[in-house]
Design a protein around this motif. Structure first.
Motif, PDB file in Angstrom:
ATOM      1  N   LEU A  46       0.723  -1.235  -0.033  1.00 23.95           N
ATOM      2  CA  LEU A  46       0.035   0.052  -0.041  1.00 23.95           C
ATOM      3  C   LEU A  46       0.925   1.314  -0.086  1.00 23.95           C
ATOM      4  N   ASN A  47       1.553   1.554  -1.070  1.00 29.75           N
ATOM      5  CA  ASN A  47       2.422   2.617  -1.068  1.00 29.75           C
ATOM      6  C   ASN A  47       2.731   2.902  -2.530  1.00 29.75           C
ATOM      7  N   LEU A  48       3.184   4.096  -3.199  1.00 30.84           N
ATOM      8  CA  LEU A  48       3.497   4.307  -4.401  1.00 30.84           C
ATOM      9  C   LEU A  48       4.477   3.586  -5.174  1.00 30.84           C
ATOM     10  N   GLY A  49       5.332   3.042  -4.334  1.00 31.32           N
ATOM     11  CA  GLY A  49       6.463   2.086  -4.937  1.00 31.32           C
ATOM     12  C   GLY A  49       5.953   0.881  -5.588  1.00 31.32           C
ATOM     13  N   PHE A  50       4.847   0.189  -4.775  1.00 29.46           N
ATOM     14  CA  PHE A  50       4.095  -1.006  -5.502  1.00 29.46           C
ATOM     15  C   PHE A  50       3.375  -0.656  -6.472  1.00 29.46           C
ATOM     16  N   LEU A  51       2.737   0.651  -6.475  1.00 29.44           N
ATOM     17  CA  LEU A  51       1.964   1.159  -7.524  1.00 29.44           C
ATOM     18  C   LEU A  51       2.711   1.365  -8.939  1.00 29.44           C
ATOM     19  N   ALA A  52       3.994   1.534  -8.655  1.00 31.90           N
ATOM     20  CA  ALA A  52       4.850   2.014  -9.660  1.00 31.90           C
ATOM     21  C   ALA A  52       5.070   0.739 -10.352  1.00 31.90           C
ATOM     22  N   ILE A  90      -3.110   6.940   0.082  1.00 28.75           N
ATOM     23  CA  ILE A  90      -2.306   6.096  -0.973  1.00 28.75           C
ATOM     24  C   ILE A  90      -3.637   5.314  -1.812  1.00 28.75           C
ATOM     25  N   LEU A  91      -4.378   5.025  -0.951  1.00 25.14           N
ATOM     26  CA  LEU A  91      -5.433   4.059  -1.482  1.00 25.14           C
ATOM     27  C   LEU A  91      -6.236   5.005  -2.454  1.00 25.14           C
ATOM     28  N   THR A  92      -6.624   6.105  -2.036  1.00 25.13           N
ATOM     29  CA  THR A  92      -7.404   7.138  -2.856  1.00 25.13           C
ATOM     30  C   THR A  92      -6.702   7.387  -4.137  1.00 25.13           C
ATOM     31  N   ILE A  93      -5.350   7.403  -4.133  1.00 25.97           N
ATOM     32  CA  ILE A  93      -4.631   7.699  -5.239  1.00 25.97           C
ATOM     33  C   ILE A  93      -4.613   6.440  -6.125  1.00 25.97           C
ATOM     34  N   PHE A  94      -4.573   5.179  -5.503  1.00 24.82           N
ATOM     35  CA  PHE A  94      -4.640   4.106  -6.267  1.00 24.82           C
ATOM     36  C   PHE A  94      -6.228   4.145  -7.084  1.00 24.82           C
ATOM     37  N   GLN A 202      -5.261   9.900 -11.149  1.00 26.64           N
ATOM     38  CA  GLN A 202      -5.554   9.786 -12.245  1.00 26.64           C
ATOM     39  C   GLN A 202      -4.315   9.956 -13.284  1.00 26.64           C
ATOM     40  N   GLY A 203      -3.546  11.001 -12.759  1.00 24.64           N
ATOM     41  CA  GLY A 203      -2.398  11.395 -13.632  1.00 24.64           C
ATOM     42  C   GLY A 203      -1.009  11.033 -12.921  1.00 24.64           C
ATOM     43  N   VAL A 204      -1.054  10.185 -12.156  1.00 24.42           N
ATOM     44  CA  VAL A 204       0.184   9.701 -11.348  1.00 24.42           C
ATOM     45  C   VAL A 204       1.101   8.980 -12.144  1.00 24.42           C
ATOM     46  N   ASP A 205       0.742   8.562 -13.372  1.00 21.52           N
ATOM     47  CA  ASP A 205       1.704   7.619 -13.965  1.00 21.52           C
ATOM     48  C   ASP A 205       2.835   8.207 -14.557  1.00 21.52           C
ATOM     49  N   SER A 206       2.703   9.643 -14.910  1.00 22.86           N
ATOM     50  CA  SER A 206       3.900  10.318 -15.062  1.00 22.86           C
ATOM     51  C   SER A 206       4.836  10.713 -14.048  1.00 22.86           C
ATOM     52  N   VAL A 207       4.313  10.835 -12.857  1.00 20.93           N
ATOM     53  CA  VAL A 207       4.970  11.104 -11.601  1.00 20.93           C
ATOM     54  C   VAL A 207       5.646   9.777 -11.276  1.00 20.93           C
ATOM     55  N   LEU A 208       5.160   8.822 -11.275  1.00 20.90           N
ATOM     56  CA  LEU A 208       5.747   7.314 -11.046  1.00 20.90           C
ATOM     57  C   LEU A 208       6.829   7.081 -12.093  1.00 20.90           C
ATOM     58  N   VAL A 209       6.675   7.380 -13.463  1.00 19.45           N
ATOM     59  CA  VAL A 209       7.825   7.108 -14.215  1.00 19.45           C
ATOM     60  C   VAL A 209       8.979   8.128 -14.079  1.00 19.45           C
ATOM     61  N   ALA A 210       8.597   9.289 -13.895  1.00 18.07           N
ATOM     62  CA  ALA A 210       9.709  10.345 -13.528  1.00 18.07           C
ATOM     63  C   ALA A 210      10.727  10.007 -12.268  1.00 18.07           C
ATOM     64  N   ALA A 211       9.863   9.399 -11.088  1.00 18.52           N
ATOM     65  CA  ALA A 211      10.609   8.902  -9.804  1.00 18.52           C
ATOM     66  C   ALA A 211      11.400   7.810 -10.248  1.00 18.52           C
ATOM     67  N   GLN A 212      10.936   7.044 -11.024  1.00 18.97           N
ATOM     68  CA  GLN A 212      11.760   5.645 -11.519  1.00 18.97           C
ATOM     69  C   GLN A 212      13.036   6.107 -12.013  1.00 18.97           C
ATOM     70  N   GLU A 213      12.763   7.088 -13.015  1.00 23.57           N
ATOM     71  CA  GLU A 213      14.044   7.440 -13.866  1.00 23.57           C
ATOM     72  C   GLU A 213      14.884   8.279 -13.093  1.00 23.57           C
ATOM     73  N   ARG A 216      14.505   6.900  -7.584  1.00 23.92           N
ATOM     74  CA  ARG A 216      13.916   6.965  -6.025  1.00 23.92           C
ATOM     75  C   ARG A 216      12.374   6.567  -6.321  1.00 23.92           C
ATOM     76  N   GLU A 217      11.774   6.398  -5.145  1.00 23.67           N
ATOM     77  CA  GLU A 217      10.262   6.060  -5.141  1.00 23.67           C
ATOM     78  C   GLU A 217       9.784   7.194  -4.966  1.00 23.67           C
ATOM     79  N   ALA A 218       8.454   7.147  -5.523  1.00 23.67           N
ATOM     80  CA  ALA A 218       7.364   8.326  -5.466  1.00 23.67           C
ATOM     81  C   ALA A 218       6.914   8.813  -4.269  1.00 23.67           C
ATOM     82  N   ARG A 219       6.689   9.750  -4.123  1.00 24.88           N
ATOM     83  CA  ARG A 219       5.911  10.278  -2.554  1.00 24.88           C
ATOM     84  C   ARG A 219       4.797  11.101  -2.925  1.00 24.88           C
ATOM     85  N   ILE A 220       3.981  11.071  -1.817  1.00 26.94           N
ATOM     86  CA  ILE A 220       2.791  11.829  -2.273  1.00 26.94           C
ATOM     87  C   ILE A 220       3.173  13.419  -2.493  1.00 26.94           C
TER      88      ILE A 220
END
Length: 255
Positions: A46-52, A90-94, A202-213, A216-220
């Motif tokens: 239940l974190n953005l890392g798993f979602l990424a 986190i779950l709301t973002i999910f 809904q727009g978190v995909d770009s944030v997750l990709v940027a954090a991975q590049e 580091r792990e994305a944060r709220i």
């Protein structure tokens, strides 16, 4: 002579003590579930890392099983809130990421309200009107005022999430607020924040990709800007005005 066998017998010591202790059972179950969840490592999922890492798999599953996925999501949300896992944001973002901001926000509102109500009822069962009977002075007046204007105060607190979600659920039960007011204030109070976070999801995909590049792990904090936080507070202040005005009028009439 009356038959002794037909006479009612006084309750035994075990029966007398069982009733008071039984009211703590729901709280005990919640604490046990919370401890079990952490022991099983559910917080790792239940974190953005798993979602990424799993975003493509999760989205593909939701697209193929929309109704079933929605039911699972709401159930997970109810359990997480009822057992006081600090993962509401986190779950709301999910939800926004998987179902879109509108459907995801609606699912979150239902799940959050249901889970909060379970925790509220469990706490009230154990402690009842705890503050009403054990405090005096300023705290007693605060408790009475909170109870009399429960919807207004709770609505404002839900609008501006200053306090953790589970803390408000527990505190409301200690102030002896009715379930109906609690449900209504919770459901309508969380709607703005819920849909805002779902929209961010809904727009978190770009944030997750940027954090991975960036390695580091994305944060709220990557999603929630200062402007959004200030907007929540401004909304809460506006919602509080009618309650404040009502209190001022009562004091003037009373004086």
């Amino acid at each position: 002579m009356p038959d002794d066998h037909n006479q009612p017998r006084p309750p035994t010591g075990n029966t007398a003590s069982a009733k008071p202790l039984s009211r703590f059972a729901p709280v005990g179950i919640i604490l046990l579930g919370l401890a079990l969840g952490y022991a099983l490592g559910l917080q790792n999922y239940l974190n953005l890392g798993f979602l990424a890492e799993q975003r493509q798999v999760l989205r593909a599953y939701v697209d193929a099983n929309t109704a079933w996925s929605a039911l699972i999501f709401v159930s997970v949300y109810i359990v997480a809130v009822a057992f006081s896992f600090p993962v509401a944001s986190i779950l709301t973002i999910f939800g926004g990421f998987l179902f879109g901001w509108l459907a995801g926000g609606a699912l979150v509102a239902v799940g959050a309200t249901a889970g909060a109500s379970i925790l509220f009822l469990a706490t009230r069962s154990a402690f009842g009107s705890f503050l009403q009977h054990r405090v005096d002075g300023v705290v007693r007046k605060l408790a009475d005022g909170f109870r009399e204007n429960a919807f207004g105060y709770l609505f404002v607190i839900r609008l501006a999430p200053v306090f953790p979600f589970f803390v408000v659920n527990i505190a409301a039960a200690l102030f002896d607020i009715s379930l109906g007011r609690f449900v209504a204030a919770t459901f309508f109070g969380i709607l703005p924040g819920t849909f805002a976070y779902a929209y961010l999801g809904q727009g978190v995909d770009s944030v997750l990709v940027a954090a991975q590049e960036a390695g580091r792990e994305a944060r709220i904090s990557d999603l929630v800007t200062r402007d959004i936080t200030l907007a929540f507070f401004a909304l809460a202040v506006v919602a509080l005005i009618p309650t404040v005005v009502r209190q001022i009028r009562r004091r003037r009439i009373g004086s």
